[in-house]
Design an enzyme around this catalytic site. Structure first.
Site, PDB file in Angstrom:
ATOM      1  N   ASP A 131       1.075  -1.184  -0.013  1.00  0.00           N
ATOM      2  CA  ASP A 131       0.007  -0.142   0.100  1.00  0.00           C
ATOM      3  C   ASP A 131       0.717   1.252  -0.337  1.00  0.00           C
ATOM      4  OD1 ASP A 131      -2.743   1.533   0.518  1.00  0.00           O
ATOM      5  OD2 ASP A 131      -2.125   2.209   2.110  1.00  0.00           O
ATOM      6  N   SER A 132       0.399   2.176  -0.387  1.00  0.00           N
ATOM      7  CA  SER A 132       1.653   3.666   0.000  1.00  0.00           C
ATOM      8  C   SER A 132       1.413   4.127   0.691  1.00  0.00           C
ATOM      9  CB  SER A 132       0.193   5.145  -0.610  1.00  0.00           C
ATOM     10  OG  SER A 132      -1.081   5.401  -0.216  1.00  0.00           O
TER      11      SER A 132
ATOM     12  N   TYR B 245      -1.111   8.359  -3.140  1.00  0.00           N
ATOM     13  CA  TYR B 245      -0.629   8.079  -3.858  1.00  0.00           C
ATOM     14  C   TYR B 245      -1.465   8.728  -5.303  1.00  0.00           C
ATOM     15  CZ  TYR B 245       2.719   4.151  -4.074  1.00  0.00           C
ATOM     16  OH  TYR B 245       3.992   3.547  -3.944  1.00  0.00           O
TER      17      TYR B 245
ATOM     18  N   CYS C   1      -4.331  -1.766  -1.935  1.00  0.00           N
ATOM     19  CA  CYS C   1      -4.522  -0.095  -1.636  1.00  0.00           C
ATOM     20  C   CYS C   1      -4.867  -0.315  -3.252  1.00  0.00           C
ATOM     21  CB  CYS C   1      -2.915  -0.056  -2.734  1.00  0.00           C
ATOM     22  SG  CYS C   1      -3.152   2.118  -3.417  1.00  0.00           S
ATOM     23  N   ASN C   2      -6.388   0.841  -3.386  1.00  0.00           N
ATOM     24  CA  ASN C   2      -6.649   1.121  -4.433  1.00  0.00           C
ATOM     25  C   ASN C   2      -6.031   1.633  -5.831  1.00  0.00           C
ATOM     26  OD1 ASN C   2     -10.223   0.107  -3.549  1.00  0.00           O
ATOM     27  ND2 ASN C   2      -8.661   0.525  -1.972  1.00  0.00           N
TER      28      ASN C   2
ATOM     29  N   GLU D 253      -2.919   9.260   8.280  1.00  0.00           N
ATOM     30  CA  GLU D 253      -1.382   9.462   7.832  1.00  0.00           C
ATOM     31  C   GLU D 253      -0.666   9.852   9.698  1.00  0.00           C
ATOM     32  OE1 GLU D 253       0.767   6.595   6.083  1.00  0.00           O
ATOM     33  OE2 GLU D 253      -0.539   6.276   5.110  1.00  0.00           O
TER      34      GLU D 253
ATOM     35  N   CYS E 227     -10.562   3.334  -0.554  1.00  0.00           N
ATOM     36  CA  CYS E 227      -9.625   3.434  -0.534  1.00  0.00           C
ATOM     37  C   CYS E 227      -9.485   2.675   0.924  1.00  0.00           C
ATOM     38  CB  CYS E 227      -9.622   5.682  -0.873  1.00  0.00           C
ATOM     39  SG  CYS E 227      -7.715   5.248   0.347  1.00  0.00           S
ATOM     40  N   THR E 228      -7.763   2.035   0.898  1.00  0.00           N
ATOM     41  CA  THR E 228      -8.131   0.620   2.312  1.00  0.00           C
ATOM     42  C   THR E 228      -7.872   2.041   3.576  1.00  0.00           C
ATOM     43  OG1 THR E 228      -5.834   0.808   1.193  1.00  0.00           O
ATOM     44  CG2 THR E 228      -7.344  -0.555   0.985  1.00  0.00           C
ATOM     45  N   HIS E 229      -7.187   3.099   3.198  1.00  0.00           N
ATOM     46  CA  HIS E 229      -7.022   4.398   4.060  1.00  0.00           C
ATOM     47  C   HIS E 229      -8.599   4.949   4.931  1.00  0.00           C
ATOM     48  CE1 HIS E 229      -3.106   4.765   3.079  1.00  0.00           C
ATOM     49  NE2 HIS E 229      -2.710   5.811   3.521  1.00  0.00           N
TER      50      HIS E 229
HETATM   51  N1  DGL Z   1      -4.193   3.296   0.764  1.00  0.00           N
HETATM   52  C1  DGL Z   1      -4.972   3.705  -0.868  1.00  0.00           C
HETATM   53  C2  DGL Z   1      -5.874   3.325  -1.521  1.00  0.00           C
HETATM   54  O1  DGL Z   1      -6.506   2.258  -1.298  1.00  0.00           O
HETATM   55  C3  DGL Z   1      -4.235   5.009  -1.648  1.00  0.00           C
HETATM   56  C4  DGL Z   1      -3.943   6.249  -0.518  1.00  0.00           C
HETATM   57  C5  DGL Z   1      -3.260   7.248  -1.187  1.00  0.00           C
HETATM   58  O2  DGL Z   1      -2.207   7.204  -1.052  1.00  0.00           O
HETATM   59  O3  DGL Z   1      -3.929   8.615  -1.561  1.00  0.00           O
HETATM   60  O4  DGL Z   1      -6.134   3.932  -2.844  1.00  0.00           O
END
Ligand code: DGL
Length: 272
Positions: free
Chosen positions: A9-10, A41, A72-73, A151, A183-185
């Site tokens: 993931d990012s 990302y 990470c999507n 984050e 988004c996994t965050h």
């Molecule tokens: N966790 C990430 C996702 O699922 C990306 C978040 C990011 O770095 O912008 O898209």
């Protein structure tokens, strides 16, 4: 020798997928890499995200992982097809499982998708959802402020609550009955999102469905671990070890978690 499942993931977002995998598959060994130094990302262009995703992938493939989860999507949208076509181990992303879970939950075929700018622009969710059910209507919304709130470890704060409310306002006037956290965050903000949207809207964390897919694929390839002897999870970050460790410990509850700092490519980002 046990072989691990690799997660990339990012940043810390993919830990939301790891949590579900550990719940369903507690014997498995996890290698996790968060590219925190170059997070987010979401606003980056597709080619750059593809390149960064390959750098993370190669780092874990060199450590002999048996399966790769692109947790990470944004990276899934930019690189899943490419990486899957190249590697000889099973590779899965989070967009297809998230879409399946949403279709199970919706009663009126109106689904909202929250994601990064990259994921929303890629149209990966509308394509995946309509590929499974062409009658579904999709409202997508980019929430560029969410990742930095997570984050920075501020995901339970009053500021987070305000940002969630301001960002999701446009969805209040739609008829969606289901929202995908694309988004996994975002699962770290799930309670705030649920409180704002109200109990009529189901909020989907793709982690659970992704974990079921990991389980099924490992079983199919006869790669499941039958006991937890010798399990040693490893967590790598390109950013701050202490911030990563605090969030990971809060979220995963793994005792004696050890986080290693690594370098990838030419890192330029916010969370060094
Ligand atoms: N966790 C990430 C996702 O699922 C990306 C978040 C990011 O770095 O912008 O898209």
């Amino acid at each position: 020798m046990k072989r691990a499942i690799g997660f990339i993931d990012s940043g810390v977002g993919g830990l939301t997928v790891v949590k579900e995998v550990l719940k369903q598959l507690p014997h498995e060994q996890i290698y996790y890499l968060g590219d925190t130094a170059r997070c987010p990302y979401g606003p980056r262009d597709r080619d750059e995200v593809n390149q960064f995703t390959w750098e993370m992938t190669n780092f874990l493939v060199e450590r002999n992982i048996k399966m790769l989860v692109i947790a990470c999507n944004t990276a899934t949208a930019a690189a899943l097809a490419d990486i899957r076509a190249t590697l000889d181990i099973p590779v899965i992303g989070v967009i297809q499982p998230g879409s399946r879970a949403a279709l199970k939950a919706t009663r009126n075929n109106r689904v909202g998708v929250l994601g990064t700018i990259g994921t929303v622009q890629s149209m990966a969710y509308p394509k995946a959802l309509k590929g499974l059910n062409r009658r579904v209507e999709v409202d997508s919304l980019a929430c560029p402020k969410f990742v930095s709130v997570v984050e920075s470890g501020e995901y339970k704060s009053a500021i987070a609550k305000k940002i969630v409310a301001e960002s999701l306002l446009p969805l209040k006037s739609t008829k969606i009955d289901t929202i995908i956290l694309g988004c996994t965050h975002y699962p770290l903000l799930k309670t705030l999102i649920e409180n704002f949207m109200g109990s009529d809207v189901a909020v989907i964390n793709s982690g659970e469905e992704t974990a079921s897919e990991v389980s099924a694929l490992l079983d199919y390839h006869d790669l499941l671990d039958r006991d937890d002897n010798g399990v040693q999870h490893r967590f790598f970050t390109t950013g701050s070890v202490s911030i990563f460790q605090d969030i990971a410990q809060d979220w995963l509850d793994i005792p004696d978690m050890h986080v290693e700092h690594i370098k990838l490519g030419n890192e330029k980002g916010v969370y060094q």
